[in-house]
Design a protein around this motif. Sequence first.
Motif, PDB file in Angstrom:
ATOM      1  N   UNK A  30      -4.531  -7.150  -5.689  1.00 51.99           N
ATOM      2  CA  UNK A  30      -3.893  -7.599  -6.927  1.00 51.99           C
ATOM      3  C   UNK A  30      -4.377  -6.774  -8.113  1.00 51.99           C
ATOM      4  N   UNK A  31      -5.650  -6.437  -8.121  1.00 53.69           N
ATOM      5  CA  UNK A  31      -6.199  -5.591  -9.179  1.00 53.69           C
ATOM      6  C   UNK A  31      -5.555  -4.212  -9.167  1.00 53.69           C
ATOM      7  N   UNK A  32      -5.349  -3.660  -7.979  1.00 47.91           N
ATOM      8  CA  UNK A  32      -4.689  -2.358  -7.858  1.00 47.91           C
ATOM      9  C   UNK A  32      -3.257  -2.418  -8.382  1.00 47.91           C
ATOM     10  N   UNK A  33      -2.572  -3.522  -8.091  1.00 50.21           N
ATOM     11  CA  UNK A  33      -1.207  -3.695  -8.594  1.00 50.21           C
ATOM     12  C   UNK A  33      -1.221  -3.718 -10.119  1.00 50.21           C
ATOM     13  N   UNK A  48       0.833  -1.201   0.000  1.00 44.83           N
ATOM     14  CA  UNK A  48       0.000   0.000   0.000  1.00 44.83           C
ATOM     15  C   UNK A  48       0.870   1.255   0.000  1.00 44.83           C
ATOM     16  N   UNK A  49       1.946   1.224   0.769  1.00 46.30           N
ATOM     17  CA  UNK A  49       2.858   2.371   0.797  1.00 46.30           C
ATOM     18  C   UNK A  49       3.473   2.596  -0.591  1.00 46.30           C
ATOM     19  N   UNK A  50       3.829   1.507  -1.266  1.00 47.41           N
ATOM     20  CA  UNK A  50       4.405   1.606  -2.612  1.00 47.41           C
ATOM     21  C   UNK A  50       3.379   2.177  -3.588  1.00 47.41           C
ATOM     22  N   UNK A  51       2.138   1.731  -3.489  1.00 52.98           N
ATOM     23  CA  UNK A  51       1.091   2.258  -4.362  1.00 52.98           C
ATOM     24  C   UNK A  51       0.867   3.747  -4.115  1.00 52.98           C
ATOM     25  N   UNK A  52       0.882   4.155  -2.842  1.00 57.08           N
ATOM     26  CA  UNK A  52       0.711   5.572  -2.519  1.00 57.08           C
ATOM     27  C   UNK A  52       1.910   6.397  -2.989  1.00 57.08           C
ATOM     28  N   UNK A  53       3.081   5.778  -2.995  1.00 60.42           N
ATOM     29  CA  UNK A  53       4.288   6.462  -3.464  1.00 60.42           C
ATOM     30  C   UNK A  53       4.204   6.769  -4.961  1.00 60.42           C
ATOM     31  N   UNK A  54       3.682   5.821  -5.735  1.00 62.60           N
ATOM     32  CA  UNK A  54       3.615   6.034  -7.188  1.00 62.60           C
ATOM     33  C   UNK A  54       2.338   6.746  -7.608  1.00 62.60           C
ATOM     34  N   UNK A  55       1.327   6.708  -6.746  1.00 64.92           N
ATOM     35  CA  UNK A  55       0.057   7.365  -7.045  1.00 64.92           C
ATOM     36  C   UNK A  55      -0.425   8.077  -5.778  1.00 64.92           C
ATOM     37  N   UNK A  56      -0.091   9.355  -5.617  1.00 59.96           N
ATOM     38  CA  UNK A  56      -0.460  10.082  -4.395  1.00 59.96           C
ATOM     39  C   UNK A  56      -1.967  10.106  -4.118  1.00 59.96           C
TER      40      UNK A  56
END
Length: 57
Positions: free
Chosen positions: A24-27, A3-11
């Motif tokens: 998995x869908x979000x990834x 989740x932290x990685x997703x927030x890092x690439x998509x604020x």
Amino acid sequence: MVIEKLKEIDPEYKDSHIGFGSLASDVLEHWEALWDWDISYDIIILENYIPDTHNPY
């Protein structure tokens, strides 16, 4: 960690998944930014191979 990685690439990413399949869908939705991150592959593989205990064969 994911989740932290997703927030890092998509604020604007909102942590609103209701299960592993949703994560998995979000990834997959952010695949262009995550394809070189080993954990991305782990999530996709696990999503495809974890048995569905609610709908057994």
